[in-house]
Design a protein around this motif. Structure first.
Motif, PDB file in Angstrom:
ATOM      1  N   ILE A 122      16.620  47.919  14.718  1.00  0.00           N
ATOM      2  CA  ILE A 122      17.371  49.070  14.219  1.00  0.00           C
ATOM      3  C   ILE A 122      18.784  49.088  14.787  1.00  0.00           C
ATOM      4  O   ILE A 122      19.769  49.239  14.050  1.00  0.00           O
ATOM      5  N   MET A 123      18.913  48.920  16.088  1.00  0.00           N
ATOM      6  CA  MET A 123      20.219  48.969  16.714  1.00  0.00           C
ATOM      7  C   MET A 123      21.107  47.814  16.260  1.00  0.00           C
ATOM      8  O   MET A 123      22.324  47.978  16.085  1.00  0.00           O
ATOM      9  N   LYS A 124      20.516  46.648  16.042  1.00  0.00           N
ATOM     10  CA  LYS A 124      21.294  45.490  15.580  1.00  0.00           C
ATOM     11  C   LYS A 124      21.893  45.757  14.206  1.00  0.00           C
ATOM     12  O   LYS A 124      23.048  45.402  13.939  1.00  0.00           O
ATOM     13  N   MET A 125      21.106  46.392  13.311  1.00  0.00           N
ATOM     14  CA  MET A 125      21.608  46.708  11.982  1.00  0.00           C
ATOM     15  C   MET A 125      22.731  47.736  12.053  1.00  0.00           C
ATOM     16  O   MET A 125      23.768  47.590  11.395  1.00  0.00           O
ATOM     17  N   PHE A 126      22.551  48.776  12.870  1.00  0.00           N
ATOM     18  CA  PHE A 126      23.576  49.805  12.984  1.00  0.00           C
ATOM     19  C   PHE A 126      24.867  49.234  13.584  1.00  0.00           C
ATOM     20  O   PHE A 126      25.970  49.621  13.171  1.00  0.00           O
ATOM     21  N   GLN A 127      24.748  48.330  14.528  1.00  0.00           N
ATOM     22  CA  GLN A 127      25.925  47.751  15.175  1.00  0.00           C
ATOM     23  C   GLN A 127      26.742  46.887  14.217  1.00  0.00           C
ATOM     24  O   GLN A 127      27.948  46.693  14.430  1.00  0.00           O
ATOM     25  N   SER A 128      26.107  46.401  13.173  1.00  0.00           N
ATOM     26  CA  SER A 128      26.806  45.517  12.227  1.00  0.00           C
ATOM     27  C   SER A 128      27.282  46.261  10.984  1.00  0.00           C
ATOM     28  O   SER A 128      27.731  45.627  10.028  1.00  0.00           O
TER      29      SER A 128
ATOM     30  N   ASP B 115      28.251  52.466  33.043  1.00  0.00           N
ATOM     31  CA  ASP B 115      27.340  51.986  32.001  1.00  0.00           C
ATOM     32  C   ASP B 115      27.760  52.499  30.630  1.00  0.00           C
ATOM     33  O   ASP B 115      27.703  51.767  29.627  1.00  0.00           O
ATOM     34  N   VAL B 116      28.186  53.748  30.581  1.00  0.00           N
ATOM     35  CA  VAL B 116      28.608  54.348  29.307  1.00  0.00           C
ATOM     36  C   VAL B 116      29.918  53.723  28.839  1.00  0.00           C
ATOM     37  O   VAL B 116      30.064  53.351  27.666  1.00  0.00           O
ATOM     38  N   LEU B 117      30.881  53.626  29.735  1.00  0.00           N
ATOM     39  CA  LEU B 117      32.189  53.087  29.375  1.00  0.00           C
ATOM     40  C   LEU B 117      32.092  51.652  28.897  1.00  0.00           C
ATOM     41  O   LEU B 117      32.770  51.252  27.931  1.00  0.00           O
ATOM     42  N   HIS B 118      31.245  50.860  29.556  1.00  0.00           N
ATOM     43  CA  HIS B 118      31.053  49.470  29.144  1.00  0.00           C
ATOM     44  C   HIS B 118      30.452  49.402  27.739  1.00  0.00           C
ATOM     45  O   HIS B 118      30.884  48.587  26.912  1.00  0.00           O
ATOM     46  N   TRP B 119      29.469  50.262  27.465  1.00  0.00           N
ATOM     47  CA  TRP B 119      28.838  50.251  26.145  1.00  0.00           C
ATOM     48  C   TRP B 119      29.830  50.690  25.063  1.00  0.00           C
ATOM     49  O   TRP B 119      29.869  50.100  23.976  1.00  0.00           O
ATOM     50  N   GLN B 120      30.645  51.691  25.343  1.00  0.00           N
ATOM     51  CA  GLN B 120      31.645  52.136  24.373  1.00  0.00           C
ATOM     52  C   GLN B 120      32.627  51.010  24.043  1.00  0.00           C
ATOM     53  O   GLN B 120      32.959  50.785  22.864  1.00  0.00           O
ATOM     54  N   ASP B 121      33.095  50.299  25.053  1.00  0.00           N
ATOM     55  CA  ASP B 121      34.018  49.182  24.814  1.00  0.00           C
ATOM     56  C   ASP B 121      33.365  48.103  23.962  1.00  0.00           C
ATOM     57  O   ASP B 121      34.004  47.512  23.080  1.00  0.00           O
ATOM     58  N   ARG B 122      32.104  47.864  24.207  1.00  0.00           N
ATOM     59  CA  ARG B 122      31.394  46.846  23.437  1.00  0.00           C
ATOM     60  C   ARG B 122      31.271  47.256  21.973  1.00  0.00           C
ATOM     61  O   ARG B 122      31.434  46.430  21.068  1.00  0.00           O
ATOM     62  N   MET B 123      30.995  48.551  21.701  1.00  0.00           N
ATOM     63  CA  MET B 123      30.866  49.014  20.317  1.00  0.00           C
ATOM     64  C   MET B 123      32.212  48.976  19.590  1.00  0.00           C
ATOM     65  O   MET B 123      32.255  48.781  18.372  1.00  0.00           O
ATOM     66  N   ARG B 124      33.312  49.108  20.311  1.00  0.00           N
ATOM     67  CA  ARG B 124      34.633  49.021  19.692  1.00  0.00           C
ATOM     68  C   ARG B 124      34.937  47.601  19.217  1.00  0.00           C
ATOM     69  O   ARG B 124      35.649  47.406  18.230  1.00  0.00           O
ATOM     70  N   SER B 125      34.397  46.654  19.920  1.00  0.00           N
ATOM     71  CA  SER B 125      34.724  45.250  19.611  1.00  0.00           C
ATOM     72  C   SER B 125      33.722  44.582  18.666  1.00  0.00           C
ATOM     73  O   SER B 125      33.891  43.405  18.345  1.00  0.00           O
ATOM     74  N   MET B 126      32.711  45.319  18.201  1.00  0.00           N
ATOM     75  CA  MET B 126      31.678  44.709  17.357  1.00  0.00           C
ATOM     76  C   MET B 126      32.230  44.338  15.984  1.00  0.00           C
ATOM     77  O   MET B 126      33.014  45.078  15.387  1.00  0.00           O
ATOM     78  N   GLU B 127      31.804  43.172  15.489  1.00  0.00           N
ATOM     79  CA  GLU B 127      32.079  42.789  14.104  1.00  0.00           C
ATOM     80  C   GLU B 127      31.089  43.518  13.205  1.00  0.00           C
ATOM     81  O   GLU B 127      29.887  43.519  13.464  1.00  0.00           O
ATOM     82  N   ARG B 128      31.578  44.116  12.133  1.00  0.00           N
ATOM     83  CA  ARG B 128      30.733  44.918  11.249  1.00  0.00           C
ATOM     84  C   ARG B 128      30.851  44.407   9.817  1.00  0.00           C
ATOM     85  O   ARG B 128      31.647  44.920   9.020  1.00  0.00           O
ATOM     86  N   PRO B 129      30.047  43.418   9.478  1.00  0.00           N
ATOM     87  CA  PRO B 129      30.144  42.808   8.139  1.00  0.00           C
ATOM     88  C   PRO B 129      29.615  43.692   7.013  1.00  0.00           C
ATOM     89  O   PRO B 129      29.985  43.469   5.845  1.00  0.00           O
ATOM     90  N   TRP B 130      28.752  44.642   7.317  1.00  0.00           N
ATOM     91  CA  TRP B 130      28.158  45.483   6.275  1.00  0.00           C
ATOM     92  C   TRP B 130      28.957  46.772   6.112  1.00  0.00           C
ATOM     93  O   TRP B 130      29.294  47.433   7.099  1.00  0.00           O
TER      94      TRP B 130
ATOM     95  N   ALA C 191      25.402  53.382  18.173  1.00  0.00           N
ATOM     96  CA  ALA C 191      25.847  52.037  17.820  1.00  0.00           C
ATOM     97  C   ALA C 191      27.272  52.011  17.274  1.00  0.00           C
ATOM     98  O   ALA C 191      27.754  50.955  16.853  1.00  0.00           O
ATOM     99  N   GLY C 192      27.951  53.154  17.272  1.00  0.00           N
ATOM    100  CA  GLY C 192      29.320  53.198  16.770  1.00  0.00           C
ATOM    101  C   GLY C 192      29.414  53.180  15.267  1.00  0.00           C
ATOM    102  O   GLY C 192      30.478  52.860  14.717  1.00  0.00           O
ATOM    103  N   CYS C 193      28.342  53.526  14.572  1.00  0.00           N
ATOM    104  CA  CYS C 193      28.305  53.533  13.112  1.00  0.00           C
ATOM    105  C   CYS C 193      28.592  54.942  12.600  1.00  0.00           C
ATOM    106  O   CYS C 193      28.003  55.920  13.095  1.00  0.00           O
TER     107      CYS C 193
END
Length: 598
Positions: free
Chosen positions: A400-406, A337-352, A429-431
């Protein structure tokens, strides 16, 4: 007439010999004896004495006696005097006398033998020796848990509606303290492991995680540390408003009295004990016994000061409390569960470029939140979530999490106290967090975050922002993209260390915030025990400089001037330059809780 001859008598013979015994066989033997001894003396003094190695046989014989009683033989080439006297085996087998400690002028009692002082033995040495057993995976890691009467923990949960003046905490006690599961309609979270966790429930989460600890023991004599499952945070919360100091202190005094009667306490007087209080340290540090003063005095009680207390925000000027992360919304049940979430945060688009979630603090003239909000509003690369506009989205974990992820960077100024939960939500959120005071993270979570803060965060001293002559946007844009990528990767790698796994399960290879905290406590107690044995405890320790000691690298013991001295120059004062006392900070924190904000 012939005369008959007369036979000679013995007397006649004696007379013929002049009165002397005639020669006999005895005389012959005496002569032989004399000759023998003459030869012996001649051989000894004239033959043996003339040979160069005449005495070498004697040391060998003495050496053989010594070897017989298991004493080391002197090496021949190091013997200055070749004549080694014979030593009685009975004497050699006795211990050598110790150096007398009598001073000049003192007389030793007749027959008294000075002995060397025997090394001190400590009750905790048995626990230290468990680490030497390499076949025991729990050696040096055992935890003993006190079986407290239910009034110190479970009874509080049965009366959960009384744990907060404004919030019904009962719903947050579900799922072993994680709270109710969060829905994932917007796809912000992963499918499992997300809960509406209250930020002040680490007491119960930590205790339930301890039940899954693999090295629990019922034998306190082999324990590396002792856990006290007292819900200190829940206890102080229920009596802060409308109760006198006697009521606020009652459970803490009762706990200390109970612990001091236990055998496990006697081992180190509580210095190997630890407990958890899921509030900021100021709630447990009432300075006086005035009824108007804030909190209880748990952390000022003499016995309790020996224990280590884990809180979500520690005091920089005190040595017996240690900061652990606020709970986030994510509580994974397995490593995947942790590893999957980390991979997802690496691939997030961060426009802000950066973002901020929070409300201004108009009542605090030293707060920079107003300036941060103003800069974010006027920037085209900043996302703002204002938390003081009615039904704010700040109450929504998904918003909150959606904003941090972007966002690439997340602004994390001081809350009502030094710290805020939002810092850990943003890291989840990888921010990359941006801090404005070292008390918000750097001198707090030294067990869980790198001491080299530039690896995972940006530090902007709040003075420049407060004066209005500093551009946050320009500062963040000046960081090279390769550096931003590296910092974000470091933040994502830190995720396991700042979250609490599901108490009903256990991560297999990853260490969560609980694992990191327990390991740090064990290391602290183990080092203390070794220092006691070797008599090297720091006698010059200055408690008001505790924050400096926490920043030392392993093996370092000496502190000196530090670049952050101006931030902590006035003990018990926010930032060293604020007129708002720590008591007022704690009160404001509760007012903020009343508003339901982060």
């Amino acid at each position: 007439m012939r005369r008959r001859p007369v036979l000679p008598t013995h007397q006649d013979d004696m007379e013929k010999a002049g009165g002397k015994q005639p020669p006999s066989r005895l005389c012959f033997l005496a002569s032989l004896c004399a000759m023998f001894w003459v030869l012996i003396f001649y051989f000894h003094f004239f033959v043996i004495a003339s040979e160069p190695d005449a005495y070498t046989a004697q040391p060998a014989a003495a050496g053989a006696r010594i070897a017989h009683v298991d004493l080391p033989l002197p090496e021949p080439e190091r013997v200055s005097n070749p004549v080694v006297p014979l030593v009685s085996p009975a004497l050699v087998s006795e211990p050598p006398p110790a150096i007398s400690t009598l001073s000049k002028g003192e007389e030793e009692e007749p027959g008294a033998v000075a002995r060397q002082e025997a090394p001190k033995e400590y009750a905790f040495q048995r626990a230290l020796k468990t680490a030497e057993n390499k076949s025991d995976p729990c050696g040096g890691r055992y935890i003993y848990v006190h079986e407290l009467p239910p009034r110190f923990n479970d009874d509080m949960l049965r009366e959960c509606e009384r744990l907060s003046v404004w919030t019904n905490m009962c719903k947050f006690m579900s799922n072993d303290g994680l709270g109710p599961p969060l829905g994932n309609e917007e796809g912000v979270f992963s499918d499992t492991g997300w809960y509406a966790t209250n930020q002040f429930t680490v007491d119960v989460i930590f205790r339930n995680r301890m039940k899954q600890y693999e090295c629990l023991t019922k034998d306190s004599s082999i324990a590396a540390a002792v856990f006290v499952p007292f819900y200190a945070g829940f206890d102080v919360a229920r009596y802060l408003w409308g109760y006198n100091i006697s009521m606020r202190d009652a459970a803490s005094l009762d706990l200390v009295d109970w612990l001091r009667k236990r055998p496990a306490w006697d081992v180190m007087g509580g210095r190997d004990h630890f407990l958890v209080g899921g509030r900021i340290a100021w709630d447990f540090r009432r300075l006086t016994d005035a009824e108007s003063d804030w909190g209880n005095k748990l952390l000022f009680m003499p016995a309790a000061k020996n224990m280590s207390m884990l809180v979500v925000e520690s005091s920089p000027w005190n040595a017996n409390d240690f900061a652990i992360p606020y709970p986030t919304y994510f509580h994974p049940a397995k490593d995947a569960d942790v590893l999957h979430w980390q991979d997802r945060m690496r691939s997030m688009e961060r426009p802000w470029l950066f973002s901020f979630a929070g409300a201004p603090r108009p009542g605090d003239p030293m707060s920079i939140r107003g300036q941060l909000i103003d800069q974010c509003r006027t920037s085209s690369v900043c996302k703002l979530l204002e938390c003081d506009l009615g039904e704010s989205k700040c109450h929504s974990p998904s918003a909150i999490m959606k904003m941090f992820q972007s966002s690439l960077f997340c602004l994390q100024p001081q809350g009502d106290s030094y710290t805020r939960r939002s810092a850990f939500d943003s890291m989840l959120a990888g921010c990359i967090p941006v801090f404005f005071h070292p008390g918000s993270a750097y001198v707090q979570y030294t067990w869980h975050l790198p001491k080299n803060y530039t690896r995972y965060s940006v530090f902007i001293p709040e003075d420049g922002v407060r004066k209005g002559n500093f551009s946050i946007e320009e500062r963040l844009k000046s960081i090279h993209p390769d550096m931003v990528k590296k910092m974000r990767e470091n933040v994502i790698n830190l995720i396991p260390r700042v979250i609490y796994a599901d108490p009903r399960s256990k991560l297999e290879t990853l260490k969560d915030a609980f694992d990191v905290s327990v390991e740090a406590i064990i290391n602290k107690v183990t080092q203390l025990r070794r220092d006691i044995i070797e008599d090297r405890e720091d006698k010059d320790f200055v408690e008001e400089n505790s924050w400096k000691y926490d920043l030392l690298e392993e093996g370092q013991r000496t502190i000196g001037p530090h670049e952050w001295d101006p931030f902590f120059s006035k003990p018990k004062d926010k930032g060293g330059d604020s007129t708002i006392s720590s008591i007022e900070i704690a009160k404001n924190s509760w007012k903020n809780e009343q508003r339901g904000q982060n």
